[in-house]
Design a protein around this motif. Structure first.
Motif, PDB file in Angstrom:
ATOM      1  N   THR A  96       0.803  -1.218   0.000  1.00  0.00           N
ATOM      2  CA  THR A  96       0.000   0.000   0.000  1.00  0.00           C
ATOM      3  C   THR A  96       0.838   1.271   0.000  1.00  0.00           C
ATOM      4  O   THR A  96       0.374   2.317  -0.451  1.00  0.00           O
ATOM      5  N   TYR A  97       2.063   1.217   0.536  1.00  0.00           N
ATOM      6  CA  TYR A  97       2.937   2.390   0.586  1.00  0.00           C
ATOM      7  C   TYR A  97       3.763   2.495  -0.698  1.00  0.00           C
ATOM      8  O   TYR A  97       4.027   1.488  -1.369  1.00  0.00           O
ATOM      9  N   ALA A  98       4.196   3.704  -1.002  1.00  0.00           N
ATOM     10  CA  ALA A  98       4.968   3.936  -2.223  1.00  0.00           C
ATOM     11  C   ALA A  98       6.248   3.104  -2.239  1.00  0.00           C
ATOM     12  O   ALA A  98       6.664   2.605  -3.299  1.00  0.00           O
ATOM     13  N   TRP A  99       6.892   2.919  -1.073  1.00  0.00           N
ATOM     14  CA  TRP A  99       8.145   2.166  -1.028  1.00  0.00           C
ATOM     15  C   TRP A  99       7.936   0.667  -1.228  1.00  0.00           C
ATOM     16  O   TRP A  99       8.898  -0.086  -1.415  1.00  0.00           O
ATOM     17  N   GLU A 100       6.650   0.212  -1.250  1.00  0.00           N
ATOM     18  CA  GLU A 100       6.331  -1.188  -1.529  1.00  0.00           C
ATOM     19  C   GLU A 100       5.911  -1.391  -2.984  1.00  0.00           C
ATOM     20  O   GLU A 100       5.640  -2.529  -3.387  1.00  0.00           O
ATOM     21  N   GLN A 101       5.881  -0.307  -3.761  1.00  0.00           N
ATOM     22  CA  GLN A 101       5.291  -0.380  -5.096  1.00  0.00           C
ATOM     23  C   GLN A 101       6.269  -0.069  -6.219  1.00  0.00           C
ATOM     24  O   GLN A 101       5.858   0.168  -7.358  1.00  0.00           O
ATOM     25  N   ASN A 102       7.573  -0.082  -5.923  1.00  0.00           N
ATOM     26  CA  ASN A 102       8.558   0.115  -6.989  1.00  0.00           C
ATOM     27  C   ASN A 102       8.590  -1.114  -7.891  1.00  0.00           C
ATOM     28  O   ASN A 102       8.614  -2.246  -7.425  1.00  0.00           O
ATOM     29  N   GLY A 103       8.594  -0.885  -9.195  1.00  0.00           N
ATOM     30  CA  GLY A 103       8.566  -1.987 -10.142  1.00  0.00           C
ATOM     31  C   GLY A 103       7.178  -2.541 -10.311  1.00  0.00           C
ATOM     32  O   GLY A 103       6.227  -2.107  -9.656  1.00  0.00           O
ATOM     33  N   SER A 104       7.057  -3.523 -11.206  1.00  0.00           N
ATOM     34  CA  SER A 104       5.738  -4.094 -11.475  1.00  0.00           C
ATOM     35  C   SER A 104       5.865  -5.612 -11.587  1.00  0.00           C
ATOM     36  O   SER A 104       6.763  -6.118 -12.261  1.00  0.00           O
ATOM     37  N   PRO A 105       4.964  -6.325 -10.885  1.00  0.00           N
ATOM     38  CA  PRO A 105       3.858  -5.842 -10.062  1.00  0.00           C
ATOM     39  C   PRO A 105       4.334  -5.356  -8.698  1.00  0.00           C
ATOM     40  O   PRO A 105       5.492  -5.571  -8.318  1.00  0.00           O
ATOM     41  N   ALA A 106       3.428  -4.737  -7.952  1.00  0.00           N
ATOM     42  CA  ALA A 106       3.710  -4.362  -6.568  1.00  0.00           C
ATOM     43  C   ALA A 106       3.808  -5.639  -5.739  1.00  0.00           C
ATOM     44  O   ALA A 106       3.060  -6.595  -5.952  1.00  0.00           O
ATOM     45  N   VAL A 107       4.743  -5.627  -4.763  1.00  0.00           N
ATOM     46  CA  VAL A 107       5.088  -6.892  -4.117  1.00  0.00           C
ATOM     47  C   VAL A 107       5.238  -6.761  -2.608  1.00  0.00           C
ATOM     48  O   VAL A 107       5.877  -5.844  -2.109  1.00  0.00           O
ATOM     49  N   ASN A 108       4.656  -7.724  -1.876  1.00  0.00           N
ATOM     50  CA  ASN A 108       5.042  -8.100  -0.513  1.00  0.00           C
ATOM     51  C   ASN A 108       5.386  -9.584  -0.592  1.00  0.00           C
ATOM     52  O   ASN A 108       4.531 -10.402  -0.980  1.00  0.00           O
ATOM     53  N   GLU A 109       6.627  -9.958  -0.229  1.00  0.00           N
ATOM     54  CA  GLU A 109       7.042 -11.356  -0.336  1.00  0.00           C
ATOM     55  C   GLU A 109       8.136 -11.652   0.688  1.00  0.00           C
ATOM     56  O   GLU A 109       8.491 -10.800   1.510  1.00  0.00           O
ATOM     57  N   GLY A 110       8.658 -12.875   0.645  1.00  0.00           N
ATOM     58  CA  GLY A 110       9.766 -13.257   1.520  1.00  0.00           C
ATOM     59  C   GLY A 110       9.517 -13.030   2.993  1.00  0.00           C
ATOM     60  O   GLY A 110      10.398 -12.543   3.698  1.00  0.00           O
ATOM     61  N   PRO A 111       8.344 -13.382   3.543  1.00  0.00           N
ATOM     62  CA  PRO A 111       8.113 -13.148   4.973  1.00  0.00           C
ATOM     63  C   PRO A 111       9.023 -14.028   5.829  1.00  0.00           C
ATOM     64  O   PRO A 111       9.229 -15.207   5.524  1.00  0.00           O
ATOM     65  N   GLU A 112       9.577 -13.466   6.891  1.00  0.00           N
ATOM     66  CA  GLU A 112      10.429 -14.224   7.818  1.00  0.00           C
ATOM     67  C   GLU A 112      10.039 -13.878   9.253  1.00  0.00           C
ATOM     68  O   GLU A 112       9.796 -12.711   9.572  1.00  0.00           O
ATOM     69  N   ILE A 113      10.012 -14.872  10.110  1.00  0.00           N
ATOM     70  CA  ILE A 113       9.582 -14.699  11.494  1.00  0.00           C
ATOM     71  C   ILE A 113      10.775 -14.293  12.362  1.00  0.00           C
ATOM     72  O   ILE A 113      11.850 -14.886  12.271  1.00  0.00           O
ATOM     73  N   ASP A 129      16.329  -1.684  -7.724  1.00  0.00           N
ATOM     74  CA  ASP A 129      17.341  -1.470  -6.686  1.00  0.00           C
ATOM     75  C   ASP A 129      16.707  -1.086  -5.358  1.00  0.00           C
ATOM     76  O   ASP A 129      17.388  -1.057  -4.327  1.00  0.00           O
ATOM     77  N   ASP A 130      15.401  -0.777  -5.367  1.00  0.00           N
ATOM     78  CA  ASP A 130      14.702  -0.339  -4.157  1.00  0.00           C
ATOM     79  C   ASP A 130      13.984  -1.473  -3.435  1.00  0.00           C
ATOM     80  O   ASP A 130      13.172  -1.210  -2.540  1.00  0.00           O
ATOM     81  N   TYR A 131      14.249  -2.702  -3.819  1.00  0.00           N
ATOM     82  CA  TYR A 131      13.791  -3.853  -3.036  1.00  0.00           C
ATOM     83  C   TYR A 131      14.282  -3.642  -1.603  1.00  0.00           C
ATOM     84  O   TYR A 131      15.456  -3.351  -1.368  1.00  0.00           O
ATOM     85  N   ALA A 132      13.385  -3.759  -0.612  1.00  0.00           N
ATOM     86  CA  ALA A 132      13.731  -3.384   0.766  1.00  0.00           C
ATOM     87  C   ALA A 132      12.945  -4.249   1.741  1.00  0.00           C
ATOM     88  O   ALA A 132      12.086  -5.050   1.346  1.00  0.00           O
ATOM     89  N   LEU A 133      13.229  -4.085   3.020  1.00  0.00           N
ATOM     90  CA  LEU A 133      12.538  -4.855   4.055  1.00  0.00           C
ATOM     91  C   LEU A 133      11.515  -4.004   4.788  1.00  0.00           C
ATOM     92  O   LEU A 133      11.797  -2.867   5.185  1.00  0.00           O
ATOM     93  N   GLY A 134      10.327  -4.575   4.968  1.00  0.00           N
ATOM     94  CA  GLY A 134       9.293  -3.964   5.791  1.00  0.00           C
ATOM     95  C   GLY A 134       9.074  -4.810   7.039  1.00  0.00           C
ATOM     96  O   GLY A 134       9.648  -5.892   7.194  1.00  0.00           O
ATOM     97  N   GLN A 135       8.207  -4.332   7.921  1.00  0.00           N
ATOM     98  CA  GLN A 135       8.016  -5.012   9.210  1.00  0.00           C
ATOM     99  C   GLN A 135       6.555  -5.028   9.623  1.00  0.00           C
ATOM    100  O   GLN A 135       5.867  -4.008   9.573  1.00  0.00           O
ATOM    101  N   LEU A 136       6.086  -6.201  10.048  1.00  0.00           N
ATOM    102  CA  LEU A 136       4.792  -6.358  10.695  1.00  0.00           C
ATOM    103  C   LEU A 136       5.044  -6.748  12.143  1.00  0.00           C
ATOM    104  O   LEU A 136       5.900  -7.588  12.429  1.00  0.00           O
ATOM    105  N   THR A 137       4.266  -6.156  13.055  1.00  0.00           N
ATOM    106  CA  THR A 137       4.386  -6.472  14.479  1.00  0.00           C
ATOM    107  C   THR A 137       3.063  -7.042  14.972  1.00  0.00           C
ATOM    108  O   THR A 137       2.003  -6.467  14.711  1.00  0.00           O
ATOM    109  N   LEU A 138       3.134  -8.194  15.653  1.00  0.00           N
ATOM    110  CA  LEU A 138       1.915  -8.776  16.215  1.00  0.00           C
ATOM    111  C   LEU A 138       1.541  -7.987  17.469  1.00  0.00           C
ATOM    112  O   LEU A 138       2.157  -8.137  18.518  1.00  0.00           O
TER     113      LEU A 138
END
Length: 359
Positions: free
Chosen positions: A219-236, A255-264
């Motif tokens: 949903t954020y701009a930093w998650e939407q570089n390139g096509s398609p928009a991607v959330n992947e590679g989840p790690e616990i 080159d803007d592939y980056a790491l995001g974070q989800l918190t339970l």
């Protein structure tokens, strides 16, 4: 009776001569061998440098019984490297655990393998295109050997909800409160290429039960570089009672592939709203340090258990995309005051880094 010391000097000469001859004889070839000069020990290296290997996209590490087991995307098979020291991964022996071309299983493009030890057996979760069904799915292998580089791997098939068997990659396992959950990246519907993170409870290591629940979509701009928009590679990542999912965002071709974070922040990982997403990425590129598109990571403890380390892949040069040039790197990370991880910035390649504690 006179002592030797009271005799005239000329009478002592025979005794002195015998003593000199004895010394000369002892120092010759018939006497004792002189003690050799000890060879100084070879100094043990205290540092290492990134990258750990010249190629190794989607790196994964698990520890058991004093050894680290490393896996990464090779494309056509599943390979395990075994080492007692992560800083020496480059010289670790490798074993091909699974080659579908040799077993009658029709698969191609094997991606992102992850190795686990559950209930006395080893399991590998990996993504592959089974040459049907509109592309990739997550598959499971089982091995009852104590050492995953030995024994026989048995194909347990794909792991998916029967009513929602859609395109899926990057399966990882969350263990929480006595239950196991599969977290993966998939498509919402067949025609929609946007990659979304989902979670589902597991009834055993190769079977899902219950609903598929959405965790995050780009949903954020930093998650939407390139096509398609991607959330992947989840790690616990779990620490001091907190549970995080560190995931990769934006397309790997950028080159803007980056790491995001989800918190339970709730108690039930399947509940709507139980996860809170960071509004900004937590690990990004560093061109000065030759780290482009850092992502698809894993975590492990140092040999003595005192340090936390992240392993991830990155490209050394810009515009290298999703291919084999992505190489594995590792560095220690710390924790913020609120209990969240602080990964810092990618360390420059070729820079000496102190080995993990205990190595």
């Amino acid at each position: 009776m006179h002592s030797i010391s009271s005799r005239p000097l000329y009478r002592l000469l025979p005794f002195l001569l015998v003593a000199l001859l004895s010394c000369s004889k002892d120092s010759g070839s018939g006497g004792s061998t002189p003690t050799p000069t000890p060879t100084p020990p070879t100094p043990v290296a205290t540092t290492f440098t990134n990258p750990l290997l010249s190629s190794g996209p989607d790196p994964w590490v698990v520890q058991k019984d004093g050894f680290y087991y490393f896996m990464a995307t090779t494309g056509n098979n599943l390979t395990i490297r075994k080492t007692a020291k992560m800083s020496e991964l480059g010289t670790a022996p490798s074993t091909i655990a699974w080659n579908p071309a040799l077993t009658g299983v029709a698969q191609r493009d094997l991606w992102a393998p992850e190795l686990y030890f559950f209930d006395g057996k080893w399991y590998i979760y990996y993504s592959a295109d089974p040459l049907c069904c509109d592309g990739h799915r997550v598959h499971v292998l089982e091995n009852s050997s104590a050492d995953p580089t030995q024994g026989t791997w048995v194909n347990k098939g794909r792991i998916a909800n029967p009513s929602l068997d859609l395109w899926a990659i990057d399966g990882t396992v969350l263990e929480l409160n006595g239950k196991r959950y599969l977290v993966w990246s998939g498509h919402e519907t067949t025609p929609n290429p946007t990659q979304i993170l989902y979670i589902s409870e597991m009834s055993n290591p190769w079977t899902l039960t219950g609903p598929r629940v959405e965790l995050s979509r780009p949903t954020y701009a930093w998650e939407q570089n390139g096509s398609p928009a991607v959330n992947e590679g989840p790690e616990i990542l779990q620490h001091n009672g907190k549970t995080f999912i560190i995931y990769s965002a934006s397309h790997c071709s950028t080159d803007d592939y980056a790491l995001g974070q989800l918190t339970l922040t709730g108690t039930d990982p399947l509940a709507a709203g139980a996860w809170t997403k960071s509004t900004t990425p937590v690990f990004v590129k560093n061109p000065a340090n030759k780290a482009y598109g850092p992502g698809h990571n894993g975590f492990f403890k140092s040999k003595d258990g005192s340090q936390d380390w992240i392993i991830y892949h990155a490209n050394t040069n810009p515009n290298e995309g999703c291919g084999n040039p992505r190489n594995p790197r590792m560095q220690q990370f710390s924790w913020n005051a609120d209990g969240s991880p602080n990964f810092g910035t990618p360390v420059a390649i070729g820079t000496p880094i102190t080995r993990p504690a205990g190595e």
